[in-house]
Design a protein around this motif. Structure first.
Motif, PDB file in Angstrom:
ATOM      1  N   SER A   4     -62.116  64.246 -96.220  1.00  0.00           N
ATOM      2  CA  SER A   4     -63.059  63.701 -97.235  1.00  0.00           C
ATOM      3  C   SER A   4     -63.752  64.562 -98.354  1.00  0.00           C
ATOM      4  O   SER A   4     -63.814  64.010 -99.540  1.00  0.00           O
ATOM      5  N   THR A   5     -63.499  65.777 -97.930  1.00  0.00           N
ATOM      6  CA  THR A   5     -63.915  66.775 -98.914  1.00  0.00           C
ATOM      7  C   THR A   5     -63.073  66.999-100.208  1.00  0.00           C
ATOM      8  O   THR A   5     -63.224  67.059-101.281  1.00  0.00           O
ATOM      9  N   ALA A   6     -61.603  66.815 -99.894  1.00  0.00           N
ATOM     10  CA  ALA A   6     -60.530  66.764-100.806  1.00  0.00           C
ATOM     11  C   ALA A   6     -60.719  65.639-101.498  1.00  0.00           C
ATOM     12  O   ALA A   6     -60.409  65.768-102.685  1.00  0.00           O
ATOM     13  N   ARG A   7     -60.844  64.549-101.044  1.00  0.00           N
ATOM     14  CA  ARG A   7     -61.011  63.326-101.732  1.00  0.00           C
ATOM     15  C   ARG A   7     -62.165  63.463-102.655  1.00  0.00           C
ATOM     16  O   ARG A   7     -61.956  62.907-103.902  1.00  0.00           O
ATOM     17  N   ILE A   8     -63.291  63.962-102.415  1.00  0.00           N
ATOM     18  CA  ILE A   8     -64.383  64.083-103.423  1.00  0.00           C
ATOM     19  C   ILE A   8     -64.131  65.037-104.467  1.00  0.00           C
ATOM     20  O   ILE A   8     -64.276  64.726-105.641  1.00  0.00           O
ATOM     21  N   VAL A   9     -63.459  66.382-104.032  1.00  0.00           N
ATOM     22  CA  VAL A   9     -63.130  67.120-105.162  1.00  0.00           C
ATOM     23  C   VAL A   9     -62.232  66.611-106.054  1.00  0.00           C
ATOM     24  O   VAL A   9     -62.141  66.423-107.374  1.00  0.00           O
ATOM     25  N   ALA A  10     -61.261  65.694-105.514  1.00  0.00           N
ATOM     26  CA  ALA A  10     -59.924  65.056-106.456  1.00  0.00           C
ATOM     27  C   ALA A  10     -60.746  64.045-107.275  1.00  0.00           C
ATOM     28  O   ALA A  10     -60.361  64.062-108.611  1.00  0.00           O
TER      29      ALA A  10
END
Length: 200
Positions: free
Chosen positions: A70-76
């Motif tokens: 989820s963190t990677a999705r938000i960052v992306a």
């Protein structure tokens, strides 16, 4: 007939956009060359050693849904929005914004020198002639292929006659001051506030 040159304003940020564009063009050219080498039957291992294309492809192809947190999705997502805003803004700065260049007008020249007037002189002569009419309360001129004379009048009655008289007066003023004969277009831009009831 007088003619104005067209110039374009460019933003200092457009340099950044051009640098990024050149970098992207070089990247596409580089990987286009790698593709050409593969088409010419050069060893894929050699091409991968030069460009790393296969290593990157394998890393991306090996991703699974569980690998993307989820963190990677938000960052992306945030990075994508920021990239869109930044690159979009830089693209807007690349759009030229043309404007009419104002240059001096040479009336005559000889071995001893030249007689030159600024465009504002021609505009001011036309404005002064317009303001000399008792039905005009404000005037603003702009010199191009012709003079566009924007006027504000004090009464609505006899409007067509007033505009014709203003045009004739401006042309006569140019001739009186030995300025270049230029067509004059008079444009009504407003009425004096004191006379608004006259329009009802």
């Amino acid at each position: 007939m007088l003619r104005q040159r067209l110039r374009a304003r460019t933003s200092s940020l457009s340099v950044i956009g051009r640098v990024l564009l050149v970098a992207l063009a070089l990247l596409l050219t580089w990987y286009g060359l790698m593709l050409a080498l593969l088409a010419l039957k050069l060893s894929p291992d050699a091409v991968n050693a030069i460009s790393g294309y296969r290593t990157v492809f394998d890393a991306l192809a090996g991703l699974r849904s569980g690998d993307v947190t989820s963190t990677a999705r938000i960052v992306a997502a945030v990075a994508g929005v920021l990239a869109f805003l930044v690159f979009g803004y830089l693209a807007l700065k690349e759009i030229p914004r043309p404007y009419l260049a104002r240059s001096s007008i040479e009336l005559s020249s000889d071995a001893r020198g030249a007689v030159v007037v600024e465009p504002r002189v021609v505009e001011r002569a036309a404005e002064a002639a317009a303001l000399g009419h008792d039905g005009v309360t404000a005037a603003s001129g702009r010199l191009g292929d012709d003079i566009v004379l924007a006027v504000t009048v004090s009464r609505a009655r006899g409007l067509r006659k007033t505009l014709d008289e203003v045009s004739d007066a401006a042309v006569a003023a140019l001739a009186q001051h030995d300025l270049p004969a230029t067509p004059v277009r008079v444009k009504l831009t407003g009425f004096d506030r004191k006379t608004k009831r006259e329009l009802d």
